[in-house]
Design an enzyme around this catalytic site. Sequence first.
Site, PDB file in Angstrom:
ATOM      1  CE  LYS A  47      38.301  34.814  44.665  1.00 16.15           C
ATOM      2  NZ  LYS A  47      38.801  34.796  43.281  1.00 16.15           N
ATOM      3  CB  SER A  48      36.689  39.483  44.522  1.00 18.56           C
ATOM      4  OG  SER A  48      37.627  40.228  43.775  1.00 18.56           O
ATOM      5  CG  ASN A  71      41.452  32.227  37.157  1.00 23.30           C
ATOM      6  OD1 ASN A  71      40.336  32.296  37.680  1.00 23.30           O
ATOM      7  ND2 ASN A  71      42.071  33.281  36.620  1.00 23.30           N
ATOM      8  N   GLY A  74      35.738  30.998  39.840  1.00 24.34           N
ATOM      9  CA  GLY A  74      34.317  31.207  40.100  1.00 24.34           C
ATOM     10  C   GLY A  74      34.025  31.826  41.450  1.00 24.34           C
ATOM     11  CG  LEU A  75      33.662  35.737  42.392  1.00 19.64           C
ATOM     12  CD1 LEU A  75      32.309  36.372  42.065  1.00 19.64           C
ATOM     13  CD2 LEU A  75      34.378  36.569  43.430  1.00 19.64           C
ATOM     14  CG  ASN A 127      36.625  41.877  40.375  1.00 21.33           C
ATOM     15  OD1 ASN A 127      36.649  42.256  39.209  1.00 21.33           O
ATOM     16  ND2 ASN A 127      37.062  40.688  40.760  1.00 21.33           N
ATOM     17  CB  CYS A 130      34.704  38.085  38.199  1.00 24.87           C
ATOM     18  SG  CYS A 130      34.913  36.280  38.227  1.00 24.87           S
ATOM     19  N   GLY A 250      51.069  40.034  34.206  1.00 24.81           N
ATOM     20  CA  GLY A 250      52.234  39.482  33.527  1.00 24.81           C
ATOM     21  C   GLY A 250      53.579  39.815  34.119  1.00 24.81           C
TER      22      GLY A 250
HETATM   23  O1  RRO Z   1      37.347  33.938  41.080  1.00 23.17           O
HETATM   24  C1  RRO Z   1      37.621  34.024  39.856  1.00 23.17           C
HETATM   25  O2  RRO Z   1      37.321  33.138  39.038  1.00 23.17           O
HETATM   26  C2  RRO Z   1      38.296  35.206  39.302  1.00 23.17           C
HETATM   27  C3  RRO Z   1      37.960  36.511  39.611  1.00 23.17           C
HETATM   28 BR1  RRO Z   1      36.685  36.951  40.886  1.00 23.17          BR
HETATM   29  C4  RRO Z   1      38.593  37.577  38.931  1.00 23.17           C
HETATM   30  O3  RRO Z   1      38.309  38.778  39.126  1.00 23.17           O
HETATM   31  N1  RRO Z   1      39.525  37.260  37.996  1.00 23.17           N
HETATM   32  C5  RRO Z   1      39.863  36.002  37.707  1.00 23.17           C
HETATM   33  O4  RRO Z   1      40.732  35.778  36.840  1.00 23.17           O
HETATM   34  N2  RRO Z   1      39.250  34.976  38.373  1.00 23.17           N
END
Ligand code: RRO
Length: 313
Positions: A47-48, A71, A74-75, A127, A130, A250
């Site tokens: 996860k980032s 989605n 929010g990290l 990343n 986001c 996809g």
């Molecule tokens: O955590 C997220 O809301 C999120 C991230 Br960091 C991202 O890079 N891409 C995404 O679709 N959701």
Amino acid sequence: MTAIDLSATIGNETFQHPLINAAGVWDETATEMNAVLASDAGGLTTKSATLAPRAGNPQPRYFDTDLGSINSMGLPNQGLAYYLDFIANTDTNKPIDLSVTGTKMADQIDALKQIQASDFAGLCELNLSCPNVVGKPQIGYDLEATKEILDRVFAFYTKPLGVKLPPYFDLQQYDAMAEILNQYPLTYINAINSVGNGLVVDPETERVIIKPKGGFGGIGGKYIKPVALANVRAFRQRLRPEIKIIGTGGVTTGTDVFELILCGADIVELGTVVMQEGLDAFARINQELADLMAAKGYQNLADFRGHLQEYDA
Ligand code: RRO
């Protein structure tokens, strides 16, 4: 018959299978990450990570649709130290790609300074895309900010680094972004992140379907495959050949993986399909890819990587 070889290389890392999880999918906790490593995934993306742990956006923040997902997570993540510790204490021969980000450029730089100072020497993915942090634009849509962060990062960072990009939709955007990316010693790019700020509507309740940001969120799954194919193809045509490409967006079948590699992807990431089907998707899609390659007489991914032809070729 010769066995099909699905291996691929990025930087110093060899992936025995070309499919790994997209950042944010089954990779926030040690339990989830160990499950990815135990599956038929060729490696793991974390996860980032941000400098400090984050709870993320309010629920509900993820929703599956027939054609994909929306989605606005929010990290949510356990903080950079957690992921560095997990990697340092995990015994695996699969590559682990450490995804990292921040809600401010200064935090992203600090995170990479910590990684530079650590023992971690694997792939790291910055990343830049986001779409779901309230009030923060995606750096990858700002040419000046992208250049600034890469200038600052490569002033000190010497380990293998990739960047996760947002989807682009105009040929001039590819030209401008590739011109910038080609100036840096990037190991790879990852195209694409979710298509940001889409909207899914519930006609019955007449409401949006997720809570954060008034219902706007990143779109993944089948909706976005043509956008992913276009981004991989366009960047493969413009980037220095040493910069590898992770194709994301996809994929639900082995044929989708084949198409992304035909457009120039080195390896491919699975996102929404793993959310919907679970980790067994890796084995199924690997097998579908191997069967398709056997039917076409290909033995290695290099036999067709980047070989997409023009209409009247
Ligand atoms: O955590 C997220 O809301 C999120 C991230 Br960091 C991202 O890079 N891409 C995404 O679709 N959701």
